[in-house]
Every structure is written in C-alpha cells, then in structure tokens.
Design an enzyme around this catalytic site. Structure first.
Site, PDB file in Angstrom:
ATOM      1  N   SER A   1      29.826  77.397   5.556  1.00  0.00           N
ATOM      2  CA  SER A   1      29.006  77.721   4.394  1.00  0.00           C
ATOM      3  C   SER A   1      27.523  77.637   4.769  1.00  0.00           C
ATOM      4  CB  SER A   1      29.288  76.712   3.288  1.00  0.00           C
ATOM      5  OG  SER A   1      28.964  75.424   3.782  1.00  0.00           O
ATOM      6  N   LYS A   2      26.675  77.986   3.796  1.00  0.00           N
ATOM      7  CA  LYS A   2      25.240  77.867   4.056  1.00  0.00           C
ATOM      8  C   LYS A   2      24.895  76.402   4.308  1.00  0.00           C
ATOM      9  CE  LYS A   2      23.783  82.030   1.772  1.00  0.00           C
ATOM     10  NZ  LYS A   2      22.927  82.744   0.886  1.00  0.00           N
ATOM     11  N   ARG A   3      25.522  75.515   3.521  1.00  0.00           N
ATOM     12  CA  ARG A   3      25.207  74.097   3.694  1.00  0.00           C
ATOM     13  C   ARG A   3      25.667  73.614   5.074  1.00  0.00           C
ATOM     14  NH1 ARG A   3      27.110  69.963  -0.568  1.00  0.00           N
ATOM     15  NH2 ARG A   3      25.825  71.291  -1.871  1.00  0.00           N
TER      16      ARG A   3
END
Ligand code: GLU
Length: 501
Positions: free
Chosen positions: A261-263
């Site tokens: 994910s982006k995180r």
C-alpha cells in the site's frame, strides 16, 4: 485491417486515479495496461480525475500524476489537461450530470432517498453487531413512498441517495481474468450513490462516466471486486451495455505477504531508501524504460521467456489474454536487472544526458564533452543513474584529495609505492602520445620491472588520480583526465608518500 495482437476493434479505455497522494507503481501499471491496449488496438486512452472525495483531494497529486505518466512515456488522448469530446474529465466538474442520472434511478425505483441520521445508522449498526450480523443499512427509508420522500426533500431535510439492491436472489458478474463470480444479494447493501452534500461517490460517478465516455474495457484494482455487483447492477438499471471488466491483482510487499500500500511504501522508504512512488524511482535513477518493462511483466507475460521490452515492443505484443490475476511481489533485484539492461541499450549521447542531472545534484558542473567521454566507461557498470557521480564525480574535480595511507596498496610499503608513482609519472611524461592504448603495455612492463603486480601499480595510480578505491577503467580514465592533470596528481601523490617513506 488491424495489427492488434489482441484481435480487438479499437478500444476506449481510461485511467481514472483519485488524486490523493503520490503516484504509486500500482497506478502506473494500471495506466500502462490501458495505454498498451489503446495503442495495440488503435483506440483511445483517456485520463480522468476522480476527485469526488474532497476530504482526501490533494491538488499536488494531480501534478504528480501528470508528471509521473509523462515520465513513463504514457501520453493520453483525452484528459483534464488536453480536453476531448467528453470534457470535463474531472469528476468535481460533472456534479450536475451525476445528479441527473441519480434522479433517473430514483424515478425508476432503482434508488431512493434516505434520511437516516448518522446517529440512527450507528445505533442500527451496534444492534446488528450485538446480534452477530454483518453491519448493513437497516432498510428504513427503502419503505418510504416516493411522494413522502419527495416531500421531505422539498422541505429541506438532509438526505443521501442509495441504490436499491434486490434483497433476494443473486448477482453474477464476469471478470475477464477471473471468470464468473456470484454474489448473494442478501449480503449486498443499499450503497450510497449521492452524499448529503450532493456529491456523487465513485460507484455512481465512475459508472456514469465510463458509459458516457464510451469506455469499452475497465482496468482497475482488485479492491473493487467486492463492490463489483453494485457496479454491474447500476449498469443494468440504466440498461447500458457492460464494459469488459478487468480487475488487476495488487502488488505485494517484497516479502511476498501483505499489500504494498501507499503506507507500506512510506515505511519501506524510511527503512531501506527504496520506494515505489514513481517520483522517487526517478530520483533514485531508474530509467522509465526499465520501470515500464518491469511493471509490464508484473501481471502480464508474452511468451514466459522474453524479458526485454521497450514500450514500442509492448504496444505491439500486448494482449489482455496474457494478463495474470495472481498478485506479484515487488522485486527490486529484478528492477535493478532491467535497469541495467536498459542503461546498456542507451546510446552514449542519451546516457550522457541522463546522468547529467545526477552530477549536478551531487554538486558538480558537468560539461557535455566530458560526459560523452565518461558515459561509455560507466555504462557497463551502472545499476541506477544516481551511482554515476560516485563512479565518476572525480572527472569534474579540479583537485582530488587522496589520503596518504590509501596510496599504499596491500603488499607494498610507502617507499615502493612512492617508487611506483614516480616511475609511472616519468613513463607517462615521456609517452610519445598519450592514450589508453599506448599506455597499456608500457605500464604492464613497468609493473614487471618494479617486481610488483599490475593491480598494485594501478592501485597506487587509482588513488592518486581519483582518490577513490573504485573507479572506471584506469587507463581510459587517465586519458580523459588528460596528461597534464595526471602528472600533477602523481606529483601530489609522490609528495604525500615522501612524508610516509
Ligand atoms: N478512482 C479509482 C481509484 O483510484 C479508480 C478505480 C477505477 O479505475 O475504476 O481506485
């Protein structure tokens, strides 16, 4: 006549990102597949900004998306910046269109106004959880008569619009890669289509846009599979022809587990310096050609063997039949490998121009002439372009500052190293013409005469001339540095060694 390897008539496809953060490799791949299919079939590739979530909207993300796609070489035919026959291509500018279609669904009985307050919905949710039910819309306003609902809207009561899902039976959807998937309607919710602020959500806005924009194939992430039946039902309620739905697998973290994910990307960047935000990949010195090649093969293959593809090759060879629905783990080793392959296939002039900004940001003032000379020396060695100054920054130094101790290679003492430096200096000074070809044999002879290894002689010279332990091939480097500077640097080394001898 069509040269399409997909055997499809010209498609219309779109990349429809929500501008909410930095452009991630997953988005880049979706954009790439759209581009490839459009170009393979002679169709159109459309860019549409899905900016209906005003809380998460980030105007800089739009610029980053545009820059990232341009960097990758993926130009669109219609979009917010270039316009087109279906403008506007930004959902926040299409509010009235969604309202009109929502009204049509309400009039047909496929959607309804809902006046439930957040408190009421929350209480219902708690009750459902207590009864071990999956939280769902309790259906309160589904029962209202259209007249009553209209009267409450006219009286200014706050409301949303929900889709009316059938409560019995099932909904079967078809994903191009996964085949038929059947959902029991009792498990499907009456999803909100228009929020209380009057803005449409993705579920309505994207369907309306895809239909109006004539989209034939929808490529999107597999996170949309759970709401896929809603989308198919919306299309059916309007009586529109369904596009071909293609849900692309997500990328997994390098360990092979968990969504990238982006995180997770942020975390990886902090820990390892590696990143899959397109912007960062450019800064690290990955070539767009390599990134395109790498991501193309993370979910698609040609013959399972060929690995080197340019964007042009991919356009020619791409077909949706070869897409693969299983998730791929990010593998930076592979990317490094592709980057190497693409660096080595650049012309010298091109490589010289591409390494230039990396020298500039490392504080050098590179001139084009020297860049062209050094590019062939580092071309076989570079993994990422940002390594160029580490290999070759010394070419742009007026002075190098070797440490005296480093001038003494393993197995030699200071006196021997000094002798080697001085003898090499004399040899270079007297060579009739100075090039790596003319210097090679005399240098080897000199090492023999001195009774030391060629590697030891070159070790002294390398530190003296570059102040680096590793450098591009020494003799070629000397030729670029030029005889005068070479002599000067060897004198400098000798005086350092004299102090040690
Ligand atoms: N705006 C959606 C997203 O960014 C697009 C999904 C789609 O392509 O339909 O995930």
């Amino acid at each position: 006549m069509s040269s399409s390897s997909s055997n499809l008539p010209p498609v219309r496809v779109r990349f429809a990102p929500s501008p909410t953060g930095l452009t991630h490799l997953g988005s880049a791949r979706t954009a790439l597949y759209n581009y490839l299919l459009a170009h393979n079939t002679g169709g159109q590739f459309i860019l549409r900004f899905e900016d209906t979530d005003s809380k998460r909207y980030d105007p800089q993300a739009e610029d980053d998306l545009i820059d990232s796609l341009h960097w990758l070489g993926l130009q669109w035919d219609e979009g917010p910046d270039v316009g087109g026959p279906h403008a506007p291509y930004r959902q926040s500018e299409r509010k009235a269109i969604y309202q009109e279609y929502a009204q049509q669904l309400i009039a047909q009985g496929d959607a309804f106004y809902c006046f439930c307050t957040p408190q009421e919905l929350d209480a219902a949710r708690k009750e459902q959880l207590k009864n071990k039910e999956n939280p769902h819309y309790p259906g309160t306003c589904r029962q209202l008569s259209p007249e009553e609902a209209q009267a409450r809207v006219d009286a200014g009561e706050s409301h949303v619009v929900r889709f009316k899902m059938p409560k019995a039976g099932s909904t079967t959807v078809v994903d191009y890669l996964r085949g038929e998937i059947t959902f029991q309607n009792e498990n499907l919710d009456d999803t909100i289509l228009i929020k209380s602020n009057g803005l449409a959500v993705y579920h309505l806005a994207a369907m309306v846009d895809d239909h109006l924009m004539g989209i034939t194939h929808v490529f999107r992430g597999e996170e949309w599979v759970s709401t896929f039946p809603l989308h198919v039902r919306i299309y059916a309620a309007f009586g529109w022809q369904q596009p071909t739905w293609v849900h692309l697998s997500l990328f997994l973290k390098p360990e092979g587990k968990g969504k990238m994910s982006k995180r997770a990307t942020e975390e990886m960047k902090q820990l390892t310096g590696k990143s899959i935000f397109v912007q960062d990949m450019e800064a690290i010195g990955y070539l767009p050609e390599a990134v395109v090649n790498w991501i193309a093969l993370m979910g698609w293959s040609y013959d399972g063997e060929t690995e080197f593809f340019t964007l042009e090759d991919l356009v020619e060879k791409f077909s949706i039949d070869k897409l693969n629905p299983s998730s791929a783990a990010i593998n930076f080793k592979k990317l490094d490998h592709f980057n190497g392959l693409h660096i080595r296939s650049l012309t010298i002039e091109d490589l010289a121009q591409r390494i230039k900004p990396f020298f500039v940001s490392a504080g050098y003032q590179p001139d084009d002439e020297t860049l062209i000379e050094i590019a062939p020396l580092i071309q076989p060695r570079l993994v990422t372009l940002d390594e160029a100054p580490t290999w070759a920054g010394f070419f742009f130094e007026t002075e190098v500052k070797p440490e005296a101790a480093d001038l003494i290679p393993k197995g030699l003492d200071a006196a021997q190293s000094l002798d080697a430096a001085q003898r090499a200096r004399d040899l270079i000074a007297t060579l009739p013409d100075f090039s790596h070809e003319t210097a090679e044999q005399p240098m080897r002879d000199l090492a023999e005469e001195l009774g030391i290894k060629v590697g030891q002689l070159f070790g002294v010279l390398r530190i003296a001339l570059t102040a680096q332990q590793v450098s591009p091939p020494l003799l070629e480097s000397m030729q670029i540095i030029g005889r005068d500077t070479v002599l000067q640097r060897l004198d400098q080394a000798s005086s350092l060694l004299e102090k040690m001898a």
